[in-house]
Design a protein around this motif. Structure first.
Motif, mmCIF file in Angstrom:
data_model
loop_
_atom_site.group_PDB
_atom_site.id
_atom_site.type_symbol
_atom_site.label_atom_id
_atom_site.label_comp_id
_atom_site.label_asym_id
_atom_site.label_seq_id
_atom_site.Cartn_x
_atom_site.Cartn_y
_atom_site.Cartn_z
ATOM 1 N N ARG A 1 0.831 -1.202 0.000
ATOM 2 C CA ARG A 1 0.000 0.000 0.000
ATOM 3 C C ARG A 1 0.867 1.253 0.000
ATOM 4 N NH1 ARG A 1 -5.152 -0.187 1.838
ATOM 5 N NH2 ARG A 1 -5.133 1.964 1.106
ATOM 6 N N TYR B 1 -2.716 2.908 -13.662
ATOM 7 C CA TYR B 1 -2.794 4.353 -13.748
ATOM 8 C C TYR B 1 -1.811 4.953 -12.748
ATOM 9 C CZ TYR B 1 -7.353 3.745 -16.050
ATOM 10 O OH TYR B 1 -8.352 3.394 -16.906
ATOM 11 N N GLN C 1 -1.417 8.536 -10.409
ATOM 12 C CA GLN C 1 -2.147 9.721 -9.971
ATOM 13 C C GLN C 1 -1.279 10.548 -9.047
ATOM 14 O OE1 GLN C 1 -5.726 9.015 -7.669
ATOM 15 N NE2 GLN C 1 -6.648 10.920 -8.391
ATOM 16 N N GLN D 1 -4.661 15.638 -8.957
ATOM 17 C CA GLN D 1 -4.936 15.357 -10.363
ATOM 18 C C GLN D 1 -5.750 14.085 -10.499
ATOM 19 O OE1 GLN D 1 -3.884 17.511 -12.882
ATOM 20 N NE2 GLN D 1 -3.327 18.761 -11.116
ATOM 21 N N PRO E 1 -6.458 10.365 -12.316
ATOM 22 C CA PRO E 1 -5.542 9.300 -12.744
ATOM 23 C C PRO E 1 -5.126 9.465 -14.203
ATOM 24 C CG PRO E 1 -7.431 8.394 -11.558
ATOM 25 C CD PRO E 1 -7.735 9.832 -11.815
ATOM 26 N N MET F 1 0.685 8.047 -6.623
ATOM 27 C CA MET F 1 -0.143 6.889 -6.291
ATOM 28 C C MET F 1 -0.280 6.083 -7.579
ATOM 29 S SD MET F 1 -2.286 5.405 -4.027
ATOM 30 C CE MET F 1 -3.279 6.478 -3.003
ATOM 31 N N LEU G 1 -2.368 3.274 -9.316
ATOM 32 C CA LEU G 1 -3.660 2.604 -9.197
ATOM 33 C C LEU G 1 -3.782 1.488 -10.219
ATOM 34 C CD1 LEU G 1 -5.892 5.789 -8.922
ATOM 35 C CD2 LEU G 1 -5.543 4.125 -7.110
ATOM 36 N N PHE H 1 -11.485 -0.141 -9.162
ATOM 37 C CA PHE H 1 -10.134 0.238 -8.768
ATOM 38 C C PHE H 1 -9.699 -0.424 -7.465
ATOM 39 C CE2 PHE H 1 -8.656 3.551 -11.628
ATOM 40 C CZ PHE H 1 -9.808 3.838 -12.338
ATOM 41 N N GLY H 2 -8.408 -0.674 -7.374
ATOM 42 C CA GLY H 2 -7.807 -1.089 -6.120
ATOM 43 C C GLY H 2 -7.504 0.130 -5.258
ATOM 44 N N PRO H 3 -6.971 -0.095 -4.060
ATOM 45 C CA PRO H 3 -6.694 1.004 -3.132
ATOM 46 C C PRO H 3 -5.479 1.829 -3.518
ATOM 47 C CG PRO H 3 -5.974 -1.056 -2.198
ATOM 48 C CD PRO H 3 -6.682 -1.409 -3.465
ATOM 49 N N ARG I 1 1.041 3.857 -2.838
ATOM 50 C CA ARG I 1 1.646 5.197 -2.794
ATOM 51 C C ARG I 1 3.160 5.063 -2.769
ATOM 52 N NH1 ARG I 1 0.281 10.094 -2.567
ATOM 53 N NH2 ARG I 1 -1.918 9.669 -2.111
ATOM 54 N N TYR J 1 -17.018 8.737 -10.488
ATOM 55 C CA TYR J 1 -16.365 7.999 -9.419
ATOM 56 C C TYR J 1 -16.238 8.906 -8.195
ATOM 57 C CZ TYR J 1 -14.623 4.230 -12.502
ATOM 58 O OH TYR J 1 -14.515 3.160 -13.349
ATOM 59 N N GLY K 1 -6.441 9.290 -0.506
ATOM 60 C CA GLY K 1 -5.519 8.176 -0.322
ATOM 61 C C GLY K 1 -6.058 6.823 -0.718
ATOM 62 N N ARG K 2 -7.190 6.783 -1.392
ATOM 63 C CA ARG K 2 -7.793 5.508 -1.783
ATOM 64 C C ARG K 2 -8.112 5.504 -3.270
ATOM 65 N NH1 ARG K 2 -11.244 3.278 3.160
ATOM 66 N NH2 ARG K 2 -10.566 1.387 2.129
ATOM 67 N N GLY K 3 -8.413 4.333 -3.795
ATOM 68 C CA GLY K 3 -8.771 4.235 -5.197
ATOM 69 C C GLY K 3 -10.186 4.721 -5.453
ATOM 70 N N PRO K 4 -10.486 5.138 -6.692
ATOM 71 C CA PRO K 4 -11.843 5.589 -7.027
ATOM 72 C C PRO K 4 -12.858 4.452 -6.947
ATOM 73 C CG PRO K 4 -10.233 6.266 -8.699
ATOM 74 C CD PRO K 4 -9.563 5.258 -7.834
ATOM 75 N N ILE L 1 -14.801 12.283 -9.563
ATOM 76 C CA ILE L 1 -14.106 12.280 -10.843
ATOM 77 C C ILE L 1 -15.053 11.833 -11.948
ATOM 78 C CG2 ILE L 1 -12.129 11.388 -12.134
ATOM 79 C CD1 ILE L 1 -10.757 10.851 -9.470
ATOM 80 N N PHE M 1 -9.893 10.765 -17.922
ATOM 81 C CA PHE M 1 -10.322 11.162 -16.594
ATOM 82 C C PHE M 1 -10.331 12.676 -16.472
ATOM 83 C CE2 PHE M 1 -10.221 7.360 -13.834
ATOM 84 C CZ PHE M 1 -9.735 6.438 -14.730
ATOM 85 N N GLY M 2 -11.336 13.218 -15.784
ATOM 86 C CA GLY M 2 -11.279 14.612 -15.385
ATOM 87 C C GLY M 2 -10.371 14.751 -14.168
ATOM 88 N N THR M 3 -10.046 15.988 -13.816
ATOM 89 C CA THR M 3 -9.164 16.216 -12.665
ATOM 90 C C THR M 3 -9.919 16.183 -11.347
ATOM 91 O OG1 THR M 3 -9.383 18.579 -12.982
ATOM 92 C CG2 THR M 3 -7.442 17.524 -13.956
#
Lengths: 118, 114
Positions: free
Chosen positions: A9, A35, A37, A41, A43, A89, A91, A109-111, A114, B36, B41-44, B89, B104-106
């Protein structure tokens, strides 16, 4: 199945070192995406696999980056000779794409992993 | 060039209030549009997905609309909760030779305060 998982992670490394990340997709999904990120911003697409075949690579994926999905299940993303600009990050997402006209190919998506390069 | 623009960039609202997020896109040929939610700190996590023929889709307190003619989408959040604080997003897919190119948008960063 609990969804897409990524390991580790968090990863802190020194500039110039190599790092490898792993992604385990949802088991019946045939597509897997990577991806990157950065803070604030959305991804950015890096690469994607359909089964074990790597079908597309972004220009963002320099020579130092390599991704594999050898058996069409889990995938690894390796970064060689890391640079501070690689801090982000990373992803992973997976989806199931069939031949039906209504297939919407939703990506799960996964977590994320980082990466911090010192 | 395929682009997805979102507005506002950030938003602060009081708990219980409604809000609407905007997404404008120039993606062709259009396949689908997804919203999304991404916690820090996590995925979408997918909220809604709409194809060309759909102009509204709801998921609980989230309602997305799509106007394919003007290439605009909105995400409306009703009776906001503190847990809605996240980035939202907009993602637009274009069909390309049997697979989809995703843009993807920002994101819009939403903060719900008590």
């Amino acid at each position: 199945d609990t969804g897409v998982s990524q390991d580790p992670r968090h990863k802190i490394t020194k500039r110039g070192q190599n790092v490898t990340f792993r992604c385990d997709p949802i088991s019946e999904h045939n597509r897997l995406y990577w991806y990157r990120q950065t803070l604030g911003q959305g991804p950015e697409f890096l690469t994607y696999f359909q089964n074990e075949a790597q079908l597309e690579k972004s220009r963002l994926l320099s020579d130092r980056f390599s991704a594999e999905r050898p058996k069409g299940s889990f995938s690894t993303l390796e970064i060689q000779r890391t640079e501070q600009g690689d801090s982000a990050m990373y992803l992973c997402a997976s989806s199931f794409r069939d031949r039906g006209p209504q297939s919407t190919d939703t990506q799960y998506f996964g977590p994320g992993t980082r990466l911090t390069v010192l | 060039k395929n682009q997805v623009e979102q507005s506002p960039q950030s938003l602060i609202i009081l708990e219980g209030k409604n809000c609407t997020l905007q997404c404008n896109y120039t993606v062709s040929p259009f396949s689908n549009l997804r919203w999304y939610k991404q916690d820090t700190g996590r995925g979408p996590v997918s909220l809604t997905i709409m194809t060309f023929s759909e102009n509204t889709k709801s998921n609980g307190r989230y309602t997305a609309t799509l106007d394919a003619d003007t290439k605009q989408s909105s995400l409306h959040i009703t009776a906001s909760q503190l847990s809605d604080s996240a980035s939202y997003i907009c993602v637009v897919s274009a069909s390309a030779g049997g697979y989809q190119k995703v843009t993807f948008g920002t994101g819009t960063k939403l903060q719900v305060i008590p």
